[in-house]
Design an enzyme around this catalytic site. Structure first.
Site, PDB file in Angstrom:
ATOM      1  N   ASP A 166      -1.479  -1.907  -5.182  1.00  0.00           N
ATOM      2  CA  ASP A 166      -0.171  -1.382  -4.465  1.00  0.00           C
ATOM      3  C   ASP A 166       0.987  -2.421  -5.123  1.00  0.00           C
ATOM      4  O   ASP A 166       2.038  -1.882  -5.338  1.00  0.00           O
ATOM      5  CB  ASP A 166      -0.315  -1.329  -3.110  1.00  0.00           C
ATOM      6  CG  ASP A 166      -0.755  -0.020  -2.563  1.00  0.00           C
ATOM      7  OD1 ASP A 166      -1.320   0.789  -3.251  1.00  0.00           O
ATOM      8  OD2 ASP A 166      -0.610   0.087  -1.293  1.00  0.00           O
ATOM      9  N   SER A 178       4.947  -1.232   3.039  1.00  0.00           N
ATOM     10  CA  SER A 178       3.508  -2.363   2.706  1.00  0.00           C
ATOM     11  C   SER A 178       3.363  -3.071   4.048  1.00  0.00           C
ATOM     12  O   SER A 178       4.308  -3.205   4.947  1.00  0.00           O
ATOM     13  CB  SER A 178       4.054  -3.254   1.696  1.00  0.00           C
ATOM     14  OG  SER A 178       3.135  -4.343   1.612  1.00  0.00           O
ATOM     15  N   CYS A 203      -4.336  -9.996  -0.859  1.00  0.00           N
ATOM     16  CA  CYS A 203      -3.435 -10.905  -0.675  1.00  0.00           C
ATOM     17  C   CYS A 203      -3.372 -11.719   0.836  1.00  0.00           C
ATOM     18  O   CYS A 203      -3.907 -11.022   1.759  1.00  0.00           O
ATOM     19  CB  CYS A 203      -1.978 -10.202  -0.603  1.00  0.00           C
ATOM     20  SG  CYS A 203      -1.744  -9.465  -2.381  1.00  0.00           S
ATOM     21  N   CYS A 261      -8.999  -3.759  -0.529  1.00  0.00           N
ATOM     22  CA  CYS A 261      -7.648  -3.419  -0.501  1.00  0.00           C
ATOM     23  C   CYS A 261      -6.889  -2.129   0.157  1.00  0.00           C
ATOM     24  O   CYS A 261      -7.681  -1.320   0.200  1.00  0.00           O
ATOM     25  CB  CYS A 261      -7.033  -3.731  -1.861  1.00  0.00           C
ATOM     26  SG  CYS A 261      -7.164  -5.396  -2.479  1.00  0.00           S
ATOM     27  N   ASP A 262      -5.920  -2.238   0.623  1.00  0.00           N
ATOM     28  CA  ASP A 262      -5.096  -1.224   0.967  1.00  0.00           C
ATOM     29  C   ASP A 262      -5.780  -0.020   1.311  1.00  0.00           C
ATOM     30  O   ASP A 262      -6.277   0.278   2.216  1.00  0.00           O
ATOM     31  CB  ASP A 262      -4.034  -0.944  -0.097  1.00  0.00           C
ATOM     32  CG  ASP A 262      -2.959  -2.217  -0.377  1.00  0.00           C
ATOM     33  OD1 ASP A 262      -3.169  -2.828  -1.381  1.00  0.00           O
ATOM     34  OD2 ASP A 262      -2.259  -2.639   0.531  1.00  0.00           O
ATOM     35  N   LYS A 263      -5.631   1.258   0.412  1.00  0.00           N
ATOM     36  CA  LYS A 263      -6.187   2.550   0.808  1.00  0.00           C
ATOM     37  C   LYS A 263      -7.564   2.622   0.536  1.00  0.00           C
ATOM     38  O   LYS A 263      -8.513   3.261   0.789  1.00  0.00           O
ATOM     39  CB  LYS A 263      -5.396   3.631   0.037  1.00  0.00           C
ATOM     40  CG  LYS A 263      -4.183   4.018   0.382  1.00  0.00           C
ATOM     41  CD  LYS A 263      -3.377   2.747  -0.521  1.00  0.00           C
ATOM     42  CE  LYS A 263      -3.480   2.439  -1.715  1.00  0.00           C
ATOM     43  NZ  LYS A 263      -3.408   1.038  -2.104  1.00  0.00           N
ATOM     44  N   GLU A 300       4.860   3.527  -0.718  1.00  0.00           N
ATOM     45  CA  GLU A 300       5.207   2.116  -0.095  1.00  0.00           C
ATOM     46  C   GLU A 300       6.696   1.515  -0.389  1.00  0.00           C
ATOM     47  O   GLU A 300       6.922   1.902  -1.620  1.00  0.00           O
ATOM     48  CB  GLU A 300       4.029   1.190   0.055  1.00  0.00           C
ATOM     49  CG  GLU A 300       3.020   1.220   0.881  1.00  0.00           C
ATOM     50  CD  GLU A 300       2.085   0.158   0.806  1.00  0.00           C
ATOM     51  OE1 GLU A 300       1.068   0.222   1.724  1.00  0.00           O
ATOM     52  OE2 GLU A 300       2.185  -0.836  -0.093  1.00  0.00           O
TER      53      GLU A 300
END
Length: 583
Positions: free
Chosen positions: A93, A481, A206, A134-136, A454
């Site tokens: 992302d 985000s 992150c 991560c993320d999705k 995002e």
């Protein structure tokens, strides 16, 4: 440990799902292909364990997952199973942020879930270890696990260490906000370069409580990953031990036929949401958790978040709102310590993938006194995520209340309306946004974006600006985000492309925000809005490929943005209009 089987065509273990592809005379061609892939007799007839890995060479949270998978596979083999690794995609992302690439982010969640489902069903795996960071990607894996409902364990890959800039902790959000500071003259070219080179020191997701780490904590709280898996870092030796144990443990789940549906209960989701709220997690959980629950046959709504937030204290002041990163949370006891502080509300009798109950995890928790506050001294009395509604968001909107200034909880400003994120970014770069403005970015929802991108870049430009931070709000039918902080209200539903009221806002309209009372109001007479509605039409989209398909099937952010195909009912057989000649 699963009972190992040597090949014996007279005594087949038909209880194994993989027997469909490995046992009997008719499956000689199938076994031939397994042999071509390097399996021997014993490996073919053992339980087949899929290792779904989202490793690639692009995403820092995933670049080490190939090495971590070797420990998973060692654990599978030692416990009497045959690991079969395959890959799925992962979008970064941060790299996709602020341009057209971000439209590919949320749709990738569905692709991940679909690809894991297809691989597991096509090859009839007996169990699954899902690896992601991560993320999705973590939500996509969880959706697949719930949908398949075969014995499964999730191994989240761990966070990167915090960086350092001017003797202060730094992370990716520090860099995004540093760009704004540079534009405002607060950072020199050399300083921004130094920040760029030092904020993200190595592999892992992150370092703050952004979406990736929030979803890792949610996974652990659900009971689908090993104790402390969420908070051990990508380079921690303990992470490798957890990977090995997870690979071995999935064989016990296969033998005892323990499935995700046994663990993904309403109580499990309630516990996970409480942990999320206590940690000040990403607003994206309000998109992902309902989607995962839907795959498990449960209904988690924004109202569930709202009711739990009212009674769940915010206990950890994590980045982006506060100073603490994941390594600090790890050292303070991680998710078990948070659950221990919330013990009165936890469903302590729930089982987890490792054969321990939530009560067992809580009893063995060791809590520090740095990051995780006590219930009597919370960061905020109520959970850090809030649901708001009103005439601008009849179906709801979300905000990370714990990451915004108290002064912005009650705010009234004039609308500055943009029909895309790019247009808003241009206005910010030109200095055209003033204190007291409410930036409205629309046509960026699941259908309108398409892809619900995002918006860390615009929020970072506001939060990183001494002139605008704490003086400007941002409202969108898109999403933010997990690194966003400030008065950023997202997921406005219905979205503009679906005819939501946000489509009717004009420059100069007065918008009032009341986070404490949960209200988002457009102060325009109803009759005026009716007149505007008569002149409105859905803007034409110029998209193709996966985004065209996504736009046609995406549902509201209020229901998790899941995809729903058009119904097949009503399809009529078309008969020829005249008889074909016969021969």
């Amino acid at each position: 440990m699963y009972r190992k089987r040597m090949p014996d065509t007279t005594e087949k273990d038909t209880d194994l799902r993989s027997a469909t592809v490995t046992e009997g005379v008719d499956r000689a061609p199938h076994r031939s292909l397994f042999r071509a892939a390097g399996l021997d007799d014993e490996e073919i007839h053992q339980p087949l364990i899929g290792v779904a890995n989202s490793w690639n060479e692009i995403v820092p949270g995933h670049v080490h997952l190939d090495e971590l998978a070797t420990h998973v596979k060692e654990g599978v083999r030692e416990a009497g199973g045959t690991p079969l690794e395959f890959n799925t995609i992962a979008v970064d992302d941060g790299i996709a942020m602020g341009h057209e690439g971000m439209r590919s982010s949320l749709p990738s969640r569905e692709t991940i879930a679909d690809s894991v489902e297809l691989m597991a069903n096509a090859h009839q795996f007996d169990g699954l270890v899902a690896m992601a960071s991560c993320d999705k990607i973590v939500p996509g894996m969880l959706m697949a696990v719930a949908r398949l409902d075969i014995p499964a364990i999730v191994v989240t890959g761990g966070h990167m260490a915090a960086g350092s800039f001017k003797d202060e902790p730094a992370d990716l959000v520090t860099v995004f906000e540093g760009v704004s500071k540079h534009q405002e003259g607060e950072l020199s070219d050399e300083e921004l370069y130094d920040l760029e080179c030092s904020a993200c020191p190595g592999e892992g997701s992150c370092a703050g409580m952004f979406t990736a780490n929030t979803m890792a904590c949610v996974t652990e709280a659900l009971g689908l990953s090993w104790t402390e898996c969420a908070t051990f870092g990508a380079t921690d030796e303990k992470k490798r031990e957890i990977a090995h144990k997870s690979g071995a443990e999935v064989l016990r789940l296969v033998e005892e036929n323990i499935r995700p549906s046994d663990l993904l209960t309403q109580e499990a989701f309630e516990d996970a949401l409480r942990v999320d709220l206590a940690l000040g997690g990403s607003t994206n959980t309000m998109l992902h958790v309902p989607a995962i629950a839907s795959e498990a046959g449960l209904d988690i709504t924004l109202e569930d978040f709202e009711s739990l937030a009212a009674e769940t204290p915010h206990l950890a002041h994590m980045s982006p709102a506060g100073p603490w990163r994941m390594e600090h949370l790890r050292d303070d006891g991680g998710v078990p310590a948070v659950m221990a502080e919330l013990a009165a509300e936890m469903h302590k009798g729930r089982d987890t993938i490792e054969g321990r109950t939530i009560s067992d995890r809580i009893e063995k928790a060791t809590k520090g006194d740095t990051v995780i506050r006590s219930r009597t001294n919370p960061v905020h009395e109520a959970g850090s995520l809030a649901v708001i509604d009103g005439n601008l968001a009849p179906d709801g909107a979300v905000v990370k209340a714990g990451a915004m200034d108290e002064s912005m909880h009650h705010f009234e400003g004039r609308a500055r309306v943009f029909d895309s994120q790019g247009a808003a970014l241009a206005a910010l770069d030109e200095g055209a946004i003033e204190p007291g403005d409410v930036i409205v970015i629309r046509y960026e929802g699941p259908r309108g974006g398409p892809g619900m991108p995002e918006m860390l870049e615009p929020t970072s430009k506001v939060s990183g600006s001494p002139r605008l931070s704490g003086e400007v709000a941002l409202i969108t039918d898109g999403r933010f985000s997990g690194g966003t902080r400030g008065a950023a209200i997202g997921h406005v539903s219905p979205e503009a492309a679906a005819g939501g009221p946000i489509a009717l806002v004009e420059d100069g309209d007065s918008i009032s925000i009341d986070v404490d009372d949960g209200r988002l109001m457009l102060d325009v007479p109803t009759e005026t809005l009716r007149d505007r509605a008569t002149d409105w039409s859905v803007p034409e989209q110029s998209v193709s490929g996966v985004l065209e398909k996504y736009a046609a099937m995406a549902t509201s952010a209020a229901t998790g943005g899941v995809l729903k195909a058009p119904p097949l009912s009503g399809v009529q057989i078309e008969l020829p209009t005249k008889s074909e000649p016969t021969t």
